[in-house]
Write an enzyme that holds these catalytic residues in place. Structure first.
Site, PDB file in Angstrom:
ATOM      1  N   ASP A   1      -3.343  38.180  10.202  1.00  0.00           N
ATOM      2  CA  ASP A   1      -2.777  39.495   9.904  1.00  0.00           C
ATOM      3  C   ASP A   1      -3.839  40.320   9.194  1.00  0.00           C
ATOM      4  OD1 ASP A   1      -0.790  41.655   9.380  1.00  0.00           O
ATOM      5  OD2 ASP A   1       0.620  40.082   9.928  1.00  0.00           O
TER       6      ASP A   1
ATOM      7  N   HIS B   1      -2.518  44.711  13.309  1.00  0.00           N
ATOM      8  CA  HIS B   1      -2.450  43.674  12.273  1.00  0.00           C
ATOM      9  C   HIS B   1      -3.704  42.801  12.319  1.00  0.00           C
ATOM     10  CE1 HIS B   1       1.565  44.344  10.636  1.00  0.00           C
ATOM     11  NE2 HIS B   1       2.005  44.511  11.868  1.00  0.00           N
TER      12      HIS B   1
ATOM     13  N   GLU C   1       3.922  46.946  15.832  1.00  0.00           N
ATOM     14  CA  GLU C   1       3.569  47.950  14.832  1.00  0.00           C
ATOM     15  C   GLU C   1       2.157  48.518  14.998  1.00  0.00           C
ATOM     16  OE1 GLU C   1       6.499  46.657  11.180  1.00  0.00           O
ATOM     17  OE2 GLU C   1       4.490  45.781  11.188  1.00  0.00           O
TER      18      GLU C   1
END
Length: 769
Positions: A194, A269, A334
């Protein structure tokens, strides 16, 4: 008519089977009780033919589990017709038993023998887990007589663990796998990558761990407040797993019939990867590994560079060498695509591939990675955002943004793992925030997890076959240690395990809560740091408008609780008033209550103040309406005698998005008072800020107001601590109408993730005394 009678008879038989429960979690599909018990002794043997390594491993684990419960180390020997009596026999079926499938088992317990059979060593392992639980629920050596036929409802019964936000040592990873196996779950989703840390050694790209695994040490600050520039010379936080450690973890999990599925995030990420190799971003800019929260996520892999895909294919090749799992998780969530919109190479890629927009560019990115994985016999799985822009039917979806994306995916023919944040995000609070360690916003109790249903009602029987199962996720922004991780997942993992294994029809909250008592004892024996949040007592108020009093009902998720309470703010105990039903609050009081078991409180007492004041239950008018999403108790929420907690979603806060709160209270007649108090909330991460100031005005006719006083807020909007502040004006006066104005900050401050966007203002109670 005969068909109806037959159906009724079958239902009654099933109800009778379900009514005969044993102290096992997850609840077996069927259990038929028999008289008598089987008791272990020093001469008991474990009978099992060990023809290969898997069967030898199973025998060793069975001996260990039985020894853990009883203290007896059983010898293992091959069975024959003369040795069954007095022993425990394990047998692999020949031929295959369709009734129990690949993970089911059948268990017969008689006075003189125990017989366990299954089609696979996985089924036998789960049967041995049941035997262990039955021993630990009794005296450690006794099994209640009966027949069990058992198999899981879903094939995917998973637990996720994020080790990027906080690195957890490999020793804890072994424990986590133990906990998964203990609950008859079979998937460990290992979130290795991440923005805040790259945790897997990739030998071809050593800087991924040399640089990407380390960030500036900001552990003393709130996760969302770690915005300071990173200096290369300051101390670092981080860590990573070597390939040898990963191979050892995977082998350990295989022995316990747990599949380890790695997650290698893309295209977003990935700031930890781009800190090591910035040339794979659109800008080529070096940005250090962020020490805390980042939003929006714009620094992502460049989709226009061939070098990006070469890099990712090299990484995934090493990942596949380490993880034999069918599935490889690629994240896909995202991704804010503003850099793609500005990148000449990304725009050229869209032109060359005839892509309409950046969503389709992401779909191209995902499909290309999927083709690479498919070439090696692997299957791609990703978060539900990978649906955007189109997707090959062979890709599997993990639905986290509610059930709707999973429903859509199943209707399109994709396999789906349901993991909605509403029920399966174990980084959310599980009890009252005032009694819990800091967690992510949100609230998921044990009972809510147990109420999770993975198969949406909108799906047909054929479409429902695409629901592989479910999974809970533990993100670790606020979980720095393994001990804290245990607290967040236990016993919520226990509830999810039963949801994913047992039949939907057999689920019963009361029965589960009762069996959970034995599970807590097992946790104690294993030294697990589990939460007792289910024992917390909540005080549920009901405002009586006519009497202007509050009736309070106490409730808890605990099984058959003995609740003791006080109303004077003192700590409750075994000698406090026993709760037998709702009671009235006629003056300002603080209610504290606990569940008492075996003479001691089972959790901290939740303190709930109730305020009986001159404005209670009086009409309130608002100049600007509050948000429909934060309406608290409705029209009287600001004068119902109830203040909000640190949890902005507790149902006691009025929320105003971008607007001031201008509230006028009609006291019904002219009354004397000296204090006007309003509770306000600041939650930086949720875009909620204290008002700039509070202005209090009074009137006798409701038309002409004069200022009574004003008070300014002195807490910076950049203060990231979630906190409550009472704003108060003190001055003796008399009036019928009181107007309170809270000045909204207007927009989120500079440097905030929502900079320039509408700020939230939250208020709970206008107290006039």
């Amino acid at each position: 008519m005969r068909k109806q009678i037959l159906l009724l008879a079958l239902l009654l038989v099933n109800a009778a089977v379900f009514a005969q429960t044993i102290d096992v979690i997850p609840k077996p599909v069927s259990f038929e009780k028999h008289d008598g018990n089987f008791t272990l002794n020093s001469s008991t043997r474990l009978l099992f033919d060990q023809n290969n390594e898997d069967e030898k491993v199973l025998a060793e684990m069975a001996v260990q589990l039985i020894a853990d419960a009883s203290g007896l180390n059983l010898k293992v020997q091959s069975p024959n017709s003369n040795t069954l009596e007095g022993n425990i026999t394990l047998q692999l079926n020949q031929p295959y038993n369709e009734q129990i499938g690949t993970e089911g088992y059948q268990l017969e317990i008689r006075n003189d023998r125990v017989f366990l059979n299954a089609n696979t060593t996985a089924g036998l392992y789960y049967g041995v887990q049941t035997i262990w639980q039955m021993f630990t629920a009794a005296d450690g050596k006794t099994l209640s007589g009966g027949d069990i036929t058992d198999s899981p409802r879903f094939s995917w019964r998973g637990m996720h663990l994020d080790v990027s936000r906080h690195f957890l040592p490999v020793e804890f990873i072994y424990k986590y796998i133990d906990y998964i196996a203990l609950h008859k779950m079979n998937v460990f989703h290992w979130h290795l990558v991440d923005d805040q840390g790259w945790r897997i050694e990739i030998k071809k790209y050593p800087k991924l761990t040399q640089v990407g695994a380390w960030r500036a040490d900001r552990e003393d600050l709130d996760w969302q407040a770690r915005k300071e520039p990173v200096k290369e010379s300051e101390s670092k936080y981080g860590g990573f797993y070597t390939q040898e450690e990963i191979q050892s973890v995977v082998a350990y999990a295989q022995k316990k019939h747990v599949t380890v599925i790695p997650e290698i995030e893309m295209p977003a990420h990935v700031m930890s990867a781009l800190a090591a190799y910035p040339e794979y971003s659109c800008t080529g800019e070096y940005i250090p590994v962020p020490p805390g929260g980042i939003w929006p996520i714009t620094h992502i892999y460049c989709a226009g560079k061939e070098e990006t895909f070469n890099f990712l294919e090299d990484v995934l090749s090493e990942v596949m060498d380490l993880f034999p799992s069918r599935y490889i998780h690629i994240g896909g969530d995202e991704a804010t695509k503003t850099e793609w919109e500005k990148c000449e190479l990304c725009q050229q890629r869209m032109k060359d591939e005839h892509l309409a927009d950046e969503h389709e560019l992401q779909a191209y990115f995902i499909k290309r990675i999927e083709k690479f994985l498919n070439n090696y016999g692997r299957q791609l799985i990703g978060w539900d955002e990978i649906l955007e822009g189109g997707l090959n039917p062979s890709a599997t979806i993990m639905s986290w943004r509610g059930s709707a994306p999973g429903t859509k995916a199943a209707k399109l023919g994709h396999d789906v793992v349901m993991s909605p944040a509403s029920h399966c995000y174990f980084d959310y609070y599980q009890g009252d925030r005032s009694l819990e360690p800091q967690a992510f916003s949100g609230h998921i109790t044990l009972k809510k997890v147990y109420g999770f249903e993975p198969v949406p009602e909108e799906l047909s029987a054929e479409e429902a076959k695409h629901i592989l199962g479910g999974q809970a996720n533990l993100w670790t922004e606020y979980v720095p240690t393994g001990e804290h991780a245990e607290y967040m997942v236990m016993p919520r993992m226990t509830a999810l395990a039963e949801v994913l294994w047992s039949t939907k029809e057999s689920r019963d909250w009361g029965d589960f809560s009762k069996r959970l008592e034995s599970q807590y004892k097992r946790f104690d024996k294993l030294g697990i740091n589990y939460a007792t949040s289910a024992f917390q007592v909540s005080a549920d108020p009901e405002l009586n408008i006519d009497k202007k009093i509050i009736k309070v009902k106490l409730s808890t998720e605990a099984w058959q609780p003995e609740i003791r309470y006080t109303t004077d703010g003192s700590e409750p105990g075994i000698n406090s008033t026993k709760y037998t039903g709702p009671f009235e609050i006629t003056s300002t009081s603080t209610v504290k209550a606990v569940v008492v078991k075996n003479g001691k409180p089972m959790s901290k007492a939740l303190a709930t103040p109730f305020f009986i004041h001159k404005a209670i239950a009086c009409p309130v008018s608002l100049k600007y309406p509050n948000s429909k999403y934060y309406n608290a108790g409705g029209d009287l929420a600001l004068v119902d005698g109830i203040k909000g907690s640190i949890n902005h979603s507790d149902g006691n806060w009025k929320g105003f998005n971008g607007d001031d709160m201008v509230a006028t209270v009609d006291l019904g007649e002219t009354k004397s008072f000296s204090t006007v108090n309003v509770g306000t909330l600041q939650n930086y991460g949720a875009w909620i800020f204290y008002p700039g100031e509070m202005i209090v005005e009074t009137s006798n006719d409701g038309q002409n107001f004069k200022q009574l006083g004003r008070v300014k807020n002195k807490v910076s909007p950049s203060n990231s601590k979630t906190q409550i502040q009472d704003l108060e004006v003190k001055k003796k006066t008399s009036a019928r109408y009181v107007r309170v104005t809270l000045k909204n900050l207007g927009t989120c401050p500079k440097g905030h993730a929502g900079e320039g966007k509408a700020a939230w203002l939250f208020a709970d109670e206008i107290t006039i005394e």
